[in-house]
Motif scaffolding. Structure first.
Motif, PDB file in Angstrom:
ATOM      1  N   ALA A 149       0.823  -1.211   0.000  1.00 18.04           N
ATOM      2  CA  ALA A 149       0.000   0.000   0.000  1.00 18.04           C
ATOM      3  C   ALA A 149       0.860   1.266   0.000  1.00 18.04           C
ATOM      4  O   ALA A 149       0.522   2.251  -0.654  1.00 18.04           O
ATOM      5  N   GLU A 150       1.974   1.228   0.723  1.00 20.44           N
ATOM      6  CA  GLU A 150       2.851   2.390   0.814  1.00 20.44           C
ATOM      7  C   GLU A 150       3.833   2.479  -0.351  1.00 20.44           C
ATOM      8  O   GLU A 150       4.483   3.503  -0.553  1.00 20.44           O
ATOM      9  N   GLY A 151       3.978   1.381  -1.099  1.00 20.39           N
ATOM     10  CA  GLY A 151       4.819   1.398  -2.291  1.00 20.39           C
ATOM     11  C   GLY A 151       6.311   1.326  -2.048  1.00 20.39           C
ATOM     12  O   GLY A 151       7.089   1.749  -2.900  1.00 20.39           O
ATOM     13  N   ASP A 152       6.724   0.759  -0.894  1.00 20.38           N
ATOM     14  CA  ASP A 152       8.160   0.679  -0.620  1.00 20.38           C
ATOM     15  C   ASP A 152       8.640  -0.734  -0.290  1.00 20.38           C
ATOM     16  O   ASP A 152       9.829  -0.963  -0.117  1.00 20.38           O
ATOM     17  N   ARG A 153       7.719  -1.679  -0.196  1.00 19.08           N
ATOM     18  CA  ARG A 153       8.066  -3.065   0.151  1.00 19.08           C
ATOM     19  C   ARG A 153       7.066  -3.960  -0.577  1.00 19.08           C
ATOM     20  O   ARG A 153       5.864  -3.859  -0.360  1.00 19.08           O
TER      21      ARG A 153
ATOM     22  N   PRO B  24      -2.544 -26.935 -10.707  1.00 18.75           N
ATOM     23  CA  PRO B  24      -3.656 -26.673 -11.626  1.00 18.75           C
ATOM     24  C   PRO B  24      -5.007 -27.057 -11.023  1.00 18.75           C
ATOM     25  O   PRO B  24      -5.155 -28.126 -10.425  1.00 18.75           O
ATOM     26  N   GLY B  25      -5.964 -26.131 -11.153  1.00 18.59           N
ATOM     27  CA  GLY B  25      -7.318 -26.408 -10.689  1.00 18.59           C
ATOM     28  C   GLY B  25      -7.503 -26.320  -9.191  1.00 18.59           C
ATOM     29  O   GLY B  25      -8.556 -26.656  -8.675  1.00 18.59           O
ATOM     30  N   SER B  26      -6.480 -25.865  -8.453  1.00 15.93           N
ATOM     31  CA  SER B  26      -6.602 -25.804  -6.999  1.00 15.93           C
ATOM     32  C   SER B  26      -6.278 -24.406  -6.505  1.00 15.93           C
ATOM     33  O   SER B  26      -5.234 -23.853  -6.822  1.00 15.93           O
ATOM     34  N   ALA B  27      -7.172 -23.863  -5.699  1.00 17.74           N
ATOM     35  CA  ALA B  27      -6.923 -22.564  -5.078  1.00 17.74           C
ATOM     36  C   ALA B  27      -6.397 -22.746  -3.655  1.00 17.74           C
ATOM     37  O   ALA B  27      -6.214 -21.790  -2.928  1.00 17.74           O
ATOM     38  N   ALA B  28      -6.161 -23.994  -3.244  1.00 14.48           N
ATOM     39  CA  ALA B  28      -5.806 -24.293  -1.862  1.00 14.48           C
ATOM     40  C   ALA B  28      -4.304 -24.431  -1.632  1.00 14.48           C
ATOM     41  O   ALA B  28      -3.896 -24.883  -0.576  1.00 14.48           O
ATOM     42  N   ALA B  29      -3.486 -24.071  -2.605  1.00 10.11           N
ATOM     43  CA  ALA B  29      -2.037 -24.189  -2.433  1.00 10.11           C
ATOM     44  C   ALA B  29      -1.572 -23.328  -1.266  1.00 10.11           C
ATOM     45  O   ALA B  29      -2.081 -22.241  -1.033  1.00 10.11           O
ATOM     46  N   GLN B  30      -0.606 -23.841  -0.520  1.00  9.42           N
ATOM     47  CA  GLN B  30      -0.049 -23.141   0.637  1.00  9.42           C
ATOM     48  C   GLN B  30       1.331 -22.593   0.295  1.00  9.42           C
ATOM     49  O   GLN B  30       2.090 -23.229  -0.432  1.00  9.42           O
ATOM     50  N   PRO B  31       1.682 -21.432   0.842  1.00 11.50           N
ATOM     51  CA  PRO B  31       3.010 -20.873   0.578  1.00 11.50           C
ATOM     52  C   PRO B  31       4.126 -21.802   1.043  1.00 11.50           C
ATOM     53  O   PRO B  31       4.034 -22.421   2.108  1.00 11.50           O
ATOM     54  N   ILE B  32       5.162 -21.889   0.211  1.00  8.77           N
ATOM     55  CA  ILE B  32       6.348 -22.676   0.552  1.00  8.77           C
ATOM     56  C   ILE B  32       7.576 -21.779   0.641  1.00  8.77           C
ATOM     57  O   ILE B  32       8.678 -22.259   0.891  1.00  8.77           O
ATOM     58  N   GLY B  33       7.371 -20.483   0.422  1.00  7.71           N
ATOM     59  CA  GLY B  33       8.491 -19.557   0.476  1.00  7.71           C
ATOM     60  C   GLY B  33       8.020 -18.114   0.431  1.00  7.71           C
ATOM     61  O   GLY B  33       6.822 -17.829   0.367  1.00  7.71           O
ATOM     62  N   HIS B  34       9.005 -17.249   0.456  1.00  8.90           N
ATOM     63  CA  HIS B  34       8.770 -15.805   0.520  1.00  8.90           C
ATOM     64  C   HIS B  34       9.900 -15.105  -0.220  1.00  8.90           C
ATOM     65  O   HIS B  34      11.064 -15.479  -0.073  1.00  8.90           O
ATOM     66  N   VAL B  35       9.554 -14.109  -1.039  1.00 13.75           N
ATOM     67  CA  VAL B  35      10.544 -13.220  -1.638  1.00 13.75           C
ATOM     68  C   VAL B  35      10.046 -11.796  -1.488  1.00 13.75           C
ATOM     69  O   VAL B  35       8.838 -11.546  -1.476  1.00 13.75           O
ATOM     70  N   VAL B  36      10.982 -10.869  -1.357  1.00 14.86           N
ATOM     71  CA  VAL B  36      10.612  -9.477  -1.125  1.00 14.86           C
ATOM     72  C   VAL B  36      11.651  -8.554  -1.743  1.00 14.86           C
ATOM     73  O   VAL B  36      12.841  -8.864  -1.739  1.00 14.86           O
ATOM     74  N   VAL B  37      11.179  -7.442  -2.283  1.00 15.06           N
ATOM     75  CA  VAL B  37      12.058  -6.333  -2.648  1.00 15.06           C
ATOM     76  C   VAL B  37      11.605  -5.183  -1.761  1.00 15.06           C
ATOM     77  O   VAL B  37      10.420  -4.883  -1.657  1.00 15.06           O
ATOM     78  N   LYS B  38      12.572  -4.575  -1.062  1.00 12.01           N
ATOM     79  CA  LYS B  38      12.228  -3.566  -0.060  1.00 12.01           C
ATOM     80  C   LYS B  38      13.138  -2.354  -0.173  1.00 12.01           C
ATOM     81  O   LYS B  38      14.166  -2.405  -0.841  1.00 12.01           O
ATOM     82  N   GLU B  39      12.700  -1.306   0.510  1.00 16.43           N
ATOM     83  CA  GLU B  39      13.417  -0.028   0.485  1.00 16.43           C
ATOM     84  C   GLU B  39      13.416   0.567  -0.921  1.00 16.43           C
ATOM     85  O   GLU B  39      14.384   1.185  -1.353  1.00 16.43           O
ATOM     86  N   VAL B  40      12.300   0.376  -1.614  1.00 22.18           N
ATOM     87  CA  VAL B  40      12.125   0.913  -2.954  1.00 22.18           C
ATOM     88  C   VAL B  40      11.652   2.360  -2.832  1.00 22.18           C
ATOM     89  O   VAL B  40      10.738   2.656  -2.064  1.00 22.18           O
TER      90      VAL B  40
END
Length: 188
Positions: A66-70, A80-96
């Motif tokens: 929302a703030e446009g910096d992270r 395919p065909g499933s909306a129930a997938a769970q996150p297995i990781g995280h990536v981020v770009v920050k201090e933009v």
């Protein structure tokens, strides 16, 4: 950025396709589970102990958008065909920031998903997106920081074209060990 950004990474002969999308409240249980891993807790700056802490963490990621910096993405295996997938990781770009030539990237992978190229494939997609999205505002390079003894992060950085450019001295208690600085320029 008003529309949700979803990045897709094609499957390989040995790994399924990935979907990177902003974090949301339905990810709280997977986030709590991921943070039960002592290795993940060792390598990350944040701590998630329960549903309330995970919900706060997700809101922090949403506030960054929302703030446009992270810009944080949950990494999921495409099913395919499933909306129930769970996150297995995280990536981020920050201090933009507009006019700022550099930003920082970070990532983690849940214990059960390590060793399958998730981090490098997700980081590569994030890197491409970040340069395409923020270069018009002046982004020229991305930096990746990690503790010096995190050999896996060095490997991911090299795989994604982030060269080792320096060392950071330890600053306890937040950073008890020396660190590495990796960098990738837009022209790389």
């Amino acid at each position: 950025m008003t529309d949700p950004v979803v990045l897709r990474v094609d499957a390989t002969s040995s790994a399924p396709a990935l979907v990177l999308r902003p974090w949301c409240t339905r990810d709280v249980p997977a986030l709590v589970e991921a943070y039960r891993d002592p290795a993940l807790r060792r390598w990350t700056r944040s701590s998630v102990d329960d549903d309330a802490g995970a919900a706060l963490w997700v809101r922090t990621q949403q506030r960054g958008w929302a703030e446009g910096d992270r810009f944080a993405f949950a990494v999921l295996e495409a099913q395919p065909g499933s909306a129930a997938a769970q996150p297995i990781g995280h990536v981020v770009v920050k201090e933009v920031a507009h006019g700022k030539p550099s930003a920082e990237v970070g990532y983690w992978t849940a214990a059960h998903a390590r060793g399958r190229g998730v981090a490098s494939r997700a980081l590569d997609a994030l890197t491409t997106w970040a340069f395409e999205t923020f270069a018009p505002g002046g982004l020229e390079r991305l930096e990746l920081l990690h503790q010096a003894d995190n050999v896996a992060s060095c490997r991911v950085a090299r795989t994604c074209g982030y060269g080792l450019t320096g060392a950071l001295p330890a600053t306890p208690p937040d950073f008890p060990l020396d660190g590495h600085v990796h960098m990738r320029s837009r022209s790389a």
